[in-house]
Scaffold this motif. Structure first.
Motif, PDB file in Angstrom:
ATOM      1  N   ASN A  16       0.516  -1.195  -0.403  1.00 24.82           N
ATOM      2  CA  ASN A  16      -0.243   0.270  -0.129  1.00 24.82           C
ATOM      3  C   ASN A  16       1.070   1.167   0.231  1.00 24.82           C
ATOM      4  O   ASN A  16       0.497   2.394  -0.465  1.00 24.82           O
ATOM      5  CB  ASN A  16      -1.078   0.033   1.188  1.00 24.82           C
ATOM      6  CG  ASN A  16      -0.919  -0.317   2.530  1.00 24.82           C
ATOM      7  OD1 ASN A  16       0.157   0.875   2.808  1.00 24.82           O
ATOM      8  ND2 ASN A  16      -1.090  -0.785   3.617  1.00 24.82           N
ATOM      9  N   VAL A  43      -6.253   0.627   0.850  1.00 21.83           N
ATOM     10  CA  VAL A  43      -6.854   1.394   0.259  1.00 21.83           C
ATOM     11  C   VAL A  43      -6.883   2.679   2.183  1.00 21.83           C
ATOM     12  O   VAL A  43      -6.719   3.935   2.262  1.00 21.83           O
ATOM     13  CB  VAL A  43      -7.872   1.971  -0.282  1.00 21.83           C
ATOM     14  CG1 VAL A  43      -8.707   2.818  -0.399  1.00 21.83           C
ATOM     15  CG2 VAL A  43      -8.080   1.154  -1.602  1.00 21.83           C
ATOM     16  N   SER A  47      -5.376   6.206   2.813  1.00 21.29           N
ATOM     17  CA  SER A  47      -6.393   7.571   3.514  1.00 21.29           C
ATOM     18  C   SER A  47      -5.327   7.754   4.320  1.00 21.29           C
ATOM     19  O   SER A  47      -5.306   9.017   4.625  1.00 21.29           O
ATOM     20  CB  SER A  47      -8.155   6.990   3.715  1.00 21.29           C
ATOM     21  OG  SER A  47      -8.296   8.439   3.865  1.00 21.29           O
ATOM     22  N   LEU A  68      -5.750   9.270  -3.947  1.00 20.65           N
ATOM     23  CA  LEU A  68      -7.010   8.246  -4.678  1.00 20.65           C
ATOM     24  C   LEU A  68      -8.032   7.720  -5.673  1.00 20.65           C
ATOM     25  O   LEU A  68      -7.869   6.101  -5.450  1.00 20.65           O
ATOM     26  CB  LEU A  68      -8.459   8.438  -2.724  1.00 20.65           C
ATOM     27  CG  LEU A  68      -7.220   8.537  -2.122  1.00 20.65           C
ATOM     28  CD1 LEU A  68      -8.809   8.537  -0.588  1.00 20.65           C
ATOM     29  CD2 LEU A  68      -6.954   7.029  -1.323  1.00 20.65           C
ATOM     30  N   PRO A  73      -8.627  -0.366  -6.690  1.00 20.87           N
ATOM     31  CA  PRO A  73      -8.281  -1.489  -5.376  1.00 20.87           C
ATOM     32  C   PRO A  73      -8.796  -3.162  -6.614  1.00 20.87           C
ATOM     33  O   PRO A  73     -10.248  -2.644  -7.024  1.00 20.87           O
ATOM     34  CB  PRO A  73      -8.726  -1.292  -4.224  1.00 20.87           C
ATOM     35  CG  PRO A  73      -9.978  -0.556  -4.014  1.00 20.87           C
ATOM     36  CD  PRO A  73      -9.938  -0.143  -6.094  1.00 20.87           C
TER      37      PRO A  73
END
Ligand SMILES: NC(=O)c1ccc[n+]([C@@H]2O[C@H](COP(=O)([O-])OP(=O)(O)OC[C@H]3O[C@@H](n4cnc5c(N)ncnc54)[C@H](O)[C@@H]3O)[C@@H](O)[C@H]2O)c1
Length: 283
Positions: A16, A43, A47, A68, A73
């Motif tokens: 990530n 995610v 974030s 984002l 994903p």
């Protein structure tokens, strides 16, 4: 070569982070893992990390949304068909990586570069699982990826110098400093680091000092920002054990033999920060 789309395989702590810095650099990113809840958690982590950058006024709230927005994903490898570069960051197990590289090779377009974020496994061996060994390379980001500057670039026996150049440029575009090395077990970074972490575990095992004591001695005495045991917990004790096994197997030298304490923690599932318990408790 012009890289526009990057697929990251593995949405764990490294995956990530790599997806985040790639999206921050403007690339279109697919982030893959084996289950929807794992990619969703990836995610969420990104974030949270971007929220901290907004708070520090390094990016705006609108930047966060567009970063984002560049990350999709996914739970299949099909999207590899659209990528120019794939960066694999799954668990440090050769048989799993071998399978993934076989799949990526089958799906990705012929021009695509297939990189591994492996900490220690042979790039030449991973490349041999594909029909494009000249396009396979090590792209070893450091943990935590958004913070750490280095990308160790590992050239396998067959890696094409143009591929190395493209990967160096991609790393630089993500704000990183690429440094090249040859494909030896543990590369440069972990061949040095793991011996120190293992030795600290042996000290703990032998009761030479407490965990806090060992870490404090290395922090105050050597000016290390983190003690070796806290660092082992950050890396993940399973990953530390896998790397030591690769070093022991690769060099056949008993100096790399993993401390039994490390093996018992891993078999207990006490893997460090990522499971809330390792050498230290995190919950
Ligand atoms: N942790 C570190 O400090 C560090 C630093 C540099 C490199 N690395 C390397 O990065 C890689 C990942 O390490 P990590 O710390 O992120 O581990 P992690 O355990 O946090 O994440 C690994 C992820 O791989 C996923 N995965 C397993 N099999 C998969 C498959 N077949 N397809 C897709 N995803 C799969 C898991 O579900 C998990 O989310 C390892 O090769 C490790 O050696 C780790």
């Amino acid at each position: 070569m012009n890289i526009k789309t990057i697929m990251v395989i593995g949405a764990g702590q490294m995956g990530n982070g790599i997806a985040q810095v790639a999206a921050q650099a403007g690339y279109t990113v697919y982030m893959n893992d084996i289950a929807q809840e794992i990619v969703d958690k990836g995610v969420e982590t990104i974030s949270g990390s971007l929220d901290r950058l907004v708070k520090k006024e390094k990016i705006t709230a609108a930047d966060k949304e567009s970063i984002l927005g560049r990350i999709t994903p996914v739970t299949t490898y099909d999207e590899a068909a659209n990528c120019d570069l794939a960066v694999e960051a799954v668990v440090e197990k050769m048989e799993i990586k071998a399978k993934i590289f076989g799949e990526l090779d089958r799906i990705a377009p012929p021009h695509a570069i297939l990189a591994s974020n492996t900490s220690s496994l042979p790039i030449t061996g991973i490349a041999a699982c594909t029909k494009r060994p000249e396009k396979v390379i090590g792209m070893h980001f450091m943990n935590p990826v958004p913070v750490m500057k280095l990308v160790e670039v590992i050239n396998g026996l067959a890696t094409d110098p143009d591929v190395t150049k493209t990967v160096r440029e991609a790393a630089e575009s993500m704000g990183k400093v690429p440094v090249e090395c040859r494909d030896v077990p543990g590369f440069v970074s972990n061949r040095v680091l793991m011996v120190m972490l293992n030795e600290a575990l042996w000290e703990l095992y032998e009761g030479v000092a407490t965990a806090e004591g060992i870490d404090q001695i290395m922090k105050l005495g050597m000016n290390h920002p983190m003690g070796p045991l806290a660092l082992a917990d950050l890396i993940g004790l399973d990953t530390v054990l896998s790397i030591l096994e690769v070093l022991q197997d690769g060099y056949g030298d008993p100096k790399y033999r993993p401390c039994p304490l490390l093996k018992s923690y891993v078999s207990a599932g006490w893997l460090g920060r990522k499971t809330g318990r390792g050498i230290y408790l995190y919950s």
